[in-house]
Design a protein around this motif. Structure first.
Motif, PDB file in Angstrom:
ATOM      1  N   UNK A 112       0.816  -1.194  -0.016  1.00 57.27           N
ATOM      2  CA  UNK A 112       0.031  -0.062   0.039  1.00 57.27           C
ATOM      3  C   UNK A 112       0.862   1.336   0.186  1.00 57.27           C
ATOM      4  N   UNK A 113       2.042   1.148   0.360  1.00 51.91           N
ATOM      5  CA  UNK A 113       3.035   2.272   0.253  1.00 51.91           C
ATOM      6  C   UNK A 113       4.040   2.456  -0.271  1.00 51.91           C
ATOM      7  N   UNK A 114       4.441   3.472  -0.915  1.00 50.75           N
ATOM      8  CA  UNK A 114       5.896   3.533  -1.643  1.00 50.75           C
ATOM      9  C   UNK A 114       6.860   4.574  -0.540  1.00 50.75           C
ATOM     10  N   UNK A 115       8.074   4.521  -0.506  1.00 54.67           N
ATOM     11  CA  UNK A 115       8.876   5.376   0.244  1.00 54.67           C
ATOM     12  C   UNK A 115      10.151   5.576  -0.135  1.00 54.67           C
ATOM     13  N   UNK A 116      10.684   6.524   0.274  1.00 60.36           N
ATOM     14  CA  UNK A 116      12.210   7.030  -0.038  1.00 60.36           C
ATOM     15  C   UNK A 116      12.694   7.304   1.203  1.00 60.36           C
ATOM     16  N   UNK A 117      13.881   7.019   1.952  1.00 60.88           N
ATOM     17  CA  UNK A 117      14.765   7.130   2.876  1.00 60.88           C
ATOM     18  C   UNK A 117      16.056   7.582   2.298  1.00 60.88           C
ATOM     19  N   UNK A 118      16.420   8.827   2.851  1.00 62.22           N
ATOM     20  CA  UNK A 118      17.696   9.257   2.205  1.00 62.22           C
ATOM     21  C   UNK A 118      19.073   8.476   3.004  1.00 62.22           C
ATOM     22  N   UNK A 119      19.937   8.316   2.357  1.00 60.04           N
ATOM     23  CA  UNK A 119      21.398   7.771   2.943  1.00 60.04           C
ATOM     24  C   UNK A 119      22.546   8.612   2.824  1.00 60.04           C
ATOM     25  N   UNK A 120      22.378   9.738   2.077  1.00 59.60           N
ATOM     26  CA  UNK A 120      23.671  10.468   1.800  1.00 59.60           C
ATOM     27  C   UNK A 120      23.184  11.857   1.332  1.00 59.60           C
ATOM     28  N   UNK A 121      23.428  12.933   1.821  1.00 56.88           N
ATOM     29  CA  UNK A 121      23.056  14.261   1.367  1.00 56.88           C
ATOM     30  C   UNK A 121      24.245  14.990   1.096  1.00 56.88           C
ATOM     31  N   UNK A 122      24.749  15.406  -0.208  1.00 55.52           N
ATOM     32  CA  UNK A 122      25.624  16.318  -0.730  1.00 55.52           C
ATOM     33  C   UNK A 122      25.300  17.832  -0.897  1.00 55.52           C
ATOM     34  N   UNK A 123      25.453  18.736  -0.302  1.00 58.17           N
ATOM     35  CA  UNK A 123      25.034  20.124  -0.704  1.00 58.17           C
ATOM     36  C   UNK A 123      25.894  21.058  -1.228  1.00 58.17           C
ATOM     37  N   UNK A 124      25.495  22.009  -2.268  1.00 60.07           N
ATOM     38  CA  UNK A 124      26.163  22.779  -2.619  1.00 60.07           C
ATOM     39  C   UNK A 124      25.482  23.895  -2.932  1.00 60.07           C
ATOM     40  N   UNK A 125      25.672  24.897  -2.106  1.00 62.31           N
ATOM     41  CA  UNK A 125      24.684  26.133  -2.288  1.00 62.31           C
ATOM     42  C   UNK A 125      23.407  25.749  -1.832  1.00 62.31           C
ATOM     43  N   UNK A 126      22.406  25.821  -2.915  1.00 54.74           N
ATOM     44  CA  UNK A 126      21.073  25.786  -2.685  1.00 54.74           C
ATOM     45  C   UNK A 126      20.431  24.633  -3.645  1.00 54.74           C
ATOM     46  N   UNK A 127      21.450  23.888  -3.919  1.00 52.32           N
ATOM     47  CA  UNK A 127      21.393  22.535  -4.456  1.00 52.32           C
ATOM     48  C   UNK A 127      21.995  21.341  -3.691  1.00 52.32           C
ATOM     49  N   UNK A 128      21.573  20.155  -4.064  1.00 54.65           N
ATOM     50  CA  UNK A 128      21.937  19.016  -3.274  1.00 54.65           C
ATOM     51  C   UNK A 128      21.687  17.860  -4.128  1.00 54.65           C
ATOM     52  N   UNK A 129      22.688  16.630  -3.922  1.00 50.55           N
ATOM     53  CA  UNK A 129      22.286  15.646  -4.514  1.00 50.55           C
ATOM     54  C   UNK A 129      21.830  14.765  -3.042  1.00 50.55           C
ATOM     55  N   UNK A 130      20.729  13.912  -3.380  1.00 51.97           N
ATOM     56  CA  UNK A 130      20.183  13.178  -2.262  1.00 51.97           C
ATOM     57  C   UNK A 130      20.119  11.694  -2.880  1.00 51.97           C
ATOM     58  N   UNK A 131      21.025  11.018  -1.932  1.00 50.89           N
ATOM     59  CA  UNK A 131      20.972   9.544  -2.319  1.00 50.89           C
ATOM     60  C   UNK A 131      20.177   8.776  -1.438  1.00 50.89           C
ATOM     61  N   UNK A 132      19.435   7.683  -1.965  1.00 52.36           N
ATOM     62  CA  UNK A 132      18.807   6.898  -0.857  1.00 52.36           C
ATOM     63  C   UNK A 132      18.184   5.724  -1.432  1.00 52.36           C
ATOM     64  N   UNK A 133      17.146   5.184  -0.767  1.00 48.94           N
ATOM     65  CA  UNK A 133      16.469   3.990  -0.976  1.00 48.94           C
ATOM     66  C   UNK A 133      14.982   4.072  -1.245  1.00 48.94           C
ATOM     67  N   UNK A 134      14.560   3.724  -2.533  1.00 49.17           N
ATOM     68  CA  UNK A 134      13.227   3.949  -2.917  1.00 49.17           C
ATOM     69  C   UNK A 134      12.851   2.475  -2.748  1.00 49.17           C
ATOM     70  N   UNK A 135      11.417   2.402  -2.262  1.00 50.93           N
ATOM     71  CA  UNK A 135      10.787   0.976  -2.048  1.00 50.93           C
ATOM     72  C   UNK A 135       9.705   1.138  -2.836  1.00 50.93           C
TER      73      UNK A 135
END
Length: 203
Positions: A112-135
């Motif tokens: 019944x549910x989809x989810x995303x949980x971040x594992x790493x956030x890399x920030x540069x100013x107002x931008x970021x790369x968010x790595x994580x696990x999608x289920x």
């Protein structure tokens, strides 16, 4: 009765709000550290898929929940979680909404549910790369999202400290066992996530 009072209060506030400057600002330094709760009314998980090579078709998951923990002094330590109900998928076709939730697609009854949980956030100013696990459909795969900070400030309607982001990425639906009409119906699904998070004022 409570809903009526809230509606009347919002209606009374709208004329003044229309004259006010935009309350949100892309000033990262103005963000207060803490844990925020996803605003399900203003958080959307949009997706796009190639429909038989003829058109790009769009859909949307809403009513999301989740949290964001953030400290502007340590932005790379941020953590985010988002969950969304599969049965609430919306397209422009009612029959398709039901089919997407059916067993041969996302099987909302079993998963019944989809989810995303971040594992790493890399920030540069107002931008970021968010790595994580999608289920999705009981399968968890790593996903990388390119995020942009939209703005932060105090919401004049809810009085809550609010921050918002947009994040984009792509997945292959076959990686999650969603193989209906492959390869005619595209495998790649592009994601465009708009997320708002609130931190209620202390009572």
């Amino acid at each position: 009765m409570r809903k009526l009072i809230v509606a009347l209060s919002l209606a009374a506030a709208l004329p003044a709000l229309a004259q006010a400057p935009i309350p949100g600002s892309p000033n990262v330094g103005a963000v207060a550290a803490g844990t925020y709760t996803a605003d399900g009314r203003h958080t959307q998980v949009a997706w796009t898929i190639n429909h038989l090579g003829f058109s790009l078709y769009h859909g949307l998951f809403g009513n999301a929940s989740g949290s964001l923990t953030i400290d502007p002094a340590r932005p790379d330590a941020a953590k985010v979680t988002i969950s969304f109900p599969i049965a609430d998928v919306v397209t422009t076709v009612d029959a398709l909404n039901k089919h997407i939730a059916a067993p041969d697609m996302l099987d909302a009854a079993k998963y019944p549910t989809g989810s995303f949980i971040s594992t790493k956030v890399t920030v540069s100013g107002t931008h970021a790369t968010i790595d994580g696990n999608l289920t999705l459909k009981g399968v968890t795969k790593p996903v990388s999202l390119a995020a942009t900070f939209i703005g932060g400030g105090t919401n004049p309607l809810s009085k809550a400290a609010t921050i918002g982001f947009q994040a984009k990425g792509s997945i292959n639906r076959s990686d999650f066992g969603i193989t209906y009409l492959l390869p005619a119906l595209g495998d790649q699904v592009d994601l465009d996530i708009t997320a708002a998070f609130e931190k209620k004022p202390a009572s």
